[in-house]
Design a protein around this motif. Structure first.
Motif, mmCIF file in Angstrom:
data_model
loop_
_atom_site.group_PDB
_atom_site.id
_atom_site.type_symbol
_atom_site.label_atom_id
_atom_site.label_comp_id
_atom_site.label_asym_id
_atom_site.label_seq_id
_atom_site.Cartn_x
_atom_site.Cartn_y
_atom_site.Cartn_z
ATOM 1 N N GLU A 82 -18.743 17.038 -105.928
ATOM 2 C CA GLU A 82 -18.992 15.875 -105.063
ATOM 3 C C GLU A 82 -20.271 15.155 -105.474
ATOM 4 O OE1 GLU A 82 -19.195 18.478 -101.794
ATOM 5 O OE2 GLU A 82 -17.289 17.836 -100.950
ATOM 6 N N ALA A 83 -21.346 15.919 -105.649
ATOM 7 C CA ALA A 83 -22.630 15.329 -106.036
ATOM 8 C C ALA A 83 -22.543 14.727 -107.432
ATOM 9 C CB ALA A 83 -23.732 16.379 -105.969
ATOM 10 N N ALA A 84 -21.783 15.358 -108.311
ATOM 11 C CA ALA A 84 -21.633 14.843 -109.673
ATOM 12 C C ALA A 84 -20.900 13.506 -109.663
ATOM 13 C CB ALA A 84 -20.894 15.857 -110.543
ATOM 14 N N ILE A 85 -19.901 13.354 -108.799
ATOM 15 C CA ILE A 85 -19.177 12.074 -108.705
ATOM 16 C C ILE A 85 -20.114 10.981 -108.213
ATOM 17 C CG2 ILE A 85 -17.341 10.824 -107.485
ATOM 18 C CD1 ILE A 85 -15.763 13.514 -107.505
ATOM 19 N N VAL A 86 -20.894 11.272 -107.172
ATOM 20 C CA VAL A 86 -21.833 10.281 -106.642
ATOM 21 C C VAL A 86 -22.877 9.925 -107.703
ATOM 22 C CG1 VAL A 86 -23.593 9.822 -104.895
ATOM 23 C CG2 VAL A 86 -21.450 10.923 -104.237
ATOM 24 N N ALA A 87 -23.413 10.926 -108.406
ATOM 25 C CA ALA A 87 -24.408 10.664 -109.448
ATOM 26 C C ALA A 87 -23.814 9.811 -110.572
ATOM 27 C CB ALA A 87 -24.954 11.980 -110.003
ATOM 28 N N ALA A 88 -22.586 10.118 -110.965
ATOM 29 C CA ALA A 88 -21.936 9.333 -112.021
ATOM 30 C C ALA A 88 -21.712 7.902 -111.556
ATOM 31 C CB ALA A 88 -20.622 9.992 -112.427
ATOM 32 N N ALA A 89 -21.290 7.721 -110.301
ATOM 33 C CA ALA A 89 -21.084 6.371 -109.768
ATOM 34 C C ALA A 89 -22.418 5.619 -109.701
ATOM 35 C CB ALA A 89 -20.431 6.436 -108.387
ATOM 36 N N ARG A 90 -23.465 6.296 -109.268
ATOM 37 C CA ARG A 90 -24.781 5.632 -109.188
ATOM 38 C C ARG A 90 -25.284 5.216 -110.567
ATOM 39 N NH1 ARG A 90 -26.761 8.818 -104.123
ATOM 40 N NH2 ARG A 90 -26.413 7.137 -102.626
ATOM 41 N N SER A 91 -24.927 5.969 -111.586
ATOM 42 C CA SER A 91 -25.358 5.599 -112.935
ATOM 43 C C SER A 91 -24.701 4.300 -113.403
ATOM 44 C CB SER A 91 -25.059 6.733 -113.927
ATOM 45 O OG SER A 91 -23.680 6.774 -114.255
ATOM 46 N N LEU A 92 -23.652 3.879 -112.724
ATOM 47 C CA LEU A 92 -22.932 2.657 -113.081
ATOM 48 C C LEU A 92 -23.372 1.440 -112.269
ATOM 49 C CD1 LEU A 92 -19.462 4.396 -113.348
ATOM 50 C CD2 LEU A 92 -20.884 3.581 -115.259
ATOM 51 N N VAL A 93 -24.250 1.653 -111.289
ATOM 52 C CA VAL A 93 -24.744 0.536 -110.479
ATOM 53 C C VAL A 93 -25.425 -0.471 -111.407
ATOM 54 C CG1 VAL A 93 -26.425 -0.126 -108.708
ATOM 55 C CG2 VAL A 93 -24.911 1.837 -108.340
ATOM 56 N N GLY A 94 -25.067 -1.727 -111.219
ATOM 57 C CA GLY A 94 -25.607 -2.796 -112.050
ATOM 58 C C GLY A 94 -24.678 -3.219 -113.165
ATOM 59 N N ALA A 95 -23.662 -2.399 -113.474
ATOM 60 C CA ALA A 95 -22.692 -2.793 -114.498
ATOM 61 C C ALA A 95 -22.005 -4.070 -114.057
ATOM 62 C CB ALA A 95 -21.667 -1.683 -114.725
ATOM 63 N N PRO A 96 -21.669 -4.957 -114.980
ATOM 64 C CA PRO A 96 -21.009 -6.199 -114.581
ATOM 65 C C PRO A 96 -19.600 -5.954 -114.056
ATOM 66 C CG PRO A 96 -21.139 -6.032 -116.980
ATOM 67 C CD PRO A 96 -21.898 -4.869 -116.415
ATOM 68 N N PHE A 97 -19.143 -6.865 -113.191
ATOM 69 C CA PHE A 97 -17.776 -6.823 -112.704
ATOM 70 C C PHE A 97 -16.882 -7.544 -113.706
ATOM 71 C CE2 PHE A 97 -14.095 -8.758 -110.768
ATOM 72 C CZ PHE A 97 -13.554 -7.700 -110.055
ATOM 73 N N ARG A 98 -15.720 -6.947 -113.976
ATOM 74 C CA ARG A 98 -14.684 -7.606 -114.784
ATOM 75 C C ARG A 98 -13.342 -7.061 -114.341
ATOM 76 N NH1 ARG A 98 -11.900 -6.667 -119.571
ATOM 77 N NH2 ARG A 98 -13.148 -4.835 -120.040
ATOM 78 N N LEU A 99 -12.424 -7.947 -113.944
ATOM 79 C CA LEU A 99 -11.095 -7.527 -113.525
ATOM 80 C C LEU A 99 -10.426 -6.748 -114.656
ATOM 81 C CD1 LEU A 99 -8.937 -7.576 -111.328
ATOM 82 C CD2 LEU A 99 -8.081 -9.699 -112.329
ATOM 83 N N HIS A 100 -9.878 -5.600 -114.337
ATOM 84 C CA HIS A 100 -9.263 -4.664 -115.279
ATOM 85 C C HIS A 100 -10.279 -4.074 -116.251
ATOM 86 C CE1 HIS A 100 -5.268 -5.447 -113.751
ATOM 87 N NE2 HIS A 100 -5.502 -6.733 -113.857
ATOM 88 N N GLY A 101 -11.570 -4.197 -115.930
ATOM 89 C CA GLY A 101 -12.623 -3.671 -116.788
ATOM 90 C C GLY A 101 -12.681 -2.144 -116.744
ATOM 91 N N ARG A 102 -12.865 -1.554 -117.919
ATOM 92 C CA ARG A 102 -12.901 -0.094 -118.043
ATOM 93 C C ARG A 102 -14.141 0.405 -118.775
ATOM 94 N NH1 ARG A 102 -9.897 -1.001 -114.819
ATOM 95 N NH2 ARG A 102 -7.762 -0.335 -114.507
ATOM 96 N N ASP A 103 -15.078 -0.476 -119.072
ATOM 97 C CA ASP A 103 -16.264 -0.107 -119.826
ATOM 98 C C ASP A 103 -17.494 -0.670 -119.122
ATOM 99 O OD1 ASP A 103 -18.290 -1.086 -122.154
ATOM 100 O OD2 ASP A 103 -17.288 0.791 -122.713
ATOM 101 N N ALA A 104 -18.486 0.185 -118.859
ATOM 102 C CA ALA A 104 -19.670 -0.251 -118.120
ATOM 103 C C ALA A 104 -20.439 -1.346 -118.846
ATOM 104 C CB ALA A 104 -20.579 0.941 -117.831
ATOM 105 N N ALA A 105 -20.379 -1.363 -120.163
ATOM 106 C CA ALA A 105 -21.117 -2.375 -120.918
ATOM 107 C C ALA A 105 -20.478 -3.754 -120.802
ATOM 108 C CB ALA A 105 -21.210 -1.963 -122.387
ATOM 109 N N THR A 106 -19.167 -3.803 -120.767
ATOM 110 C CA THR A 106 -18.485 -5.099 -120.726
ATOM 111 C C THR A 106 -17.975 -5.451 -119.337
ATOM 112 O OG1 THR A 106 -16.381 -4.095 -121.388
ATOM 113 C CG2 THR A 106 -17.799 -4.964 -123.146
ATOM 114 N N GLY A 107 -17.897 -4.472 -118.448
ATOM 115 C CA GLY A 107 -17.515 -4.742 -117.070
ATOM 116 C C GLY A 107 -16.522 -3.749 -116.511
#
Length: 134
Positions: free
Chosen positions: A4-29
């Protein structure tokens, strides 16, 4: 670290990533599905992210079937690390990661992944969990 904590930590590491519809990569969205897939993968859970969905439309049962197919199980109660399926508008479904004090989600309007405190601003339709969390 508990999954549970690992999922939250992984999600928090993605905060700030751009939004992109159907995006699967944190760098591009990322969109909400991409965020969930990346957070679960970051915590060691391998799941197949659904494709072919639209920003709006679809039935609740269809979205829940996709979550099952991705390897998640319906959850009771509320726990950090849960995948939360909400209805952000009429037939507009959205996924978030519960943090315990709020939620992390790919916010189309703000154009990025955000960590928002407090309860969901949208009706929660179901919660999902990695089966090995219980």
């Amino acid at each position: 670290m508990r999954r549970e904590a690992a999922i939250v930590a992984a999600a928090r590491s993605l905060v700030g990533a751009p939004f992109r519809l159907h995006g699967r990569d944190a760098a591009t969205g990322l969109d909400c599905v991409g965020l969930v897939a990346a957070a679960l993968a970051g915590a060691g859970h391998r799941c197949a992210a659904p494709n072919g969905y639209r920003l709006r439309g679809g039935a609740l049962a269809l979205h829940e079937a996709r979550l099952r197919a991705a390897g998640l199980a319906p959850a009771t109660g509320e726990r950090p690390g849960d995948v939360v399926l909400v209805e952000a508008g009429v037939a507009q479904f959205h996924l978030m990661i519960a943090t315990g004090g709020g939620h992390i989600h790919a916010h189309a309007g703000l154009g990025r992944v955000v960590d928002m405190p407090g309860p969901s601003p949208w009706p929660v339709r179901s919660r999902w969990r990695c089966p090995d969390i219980g």
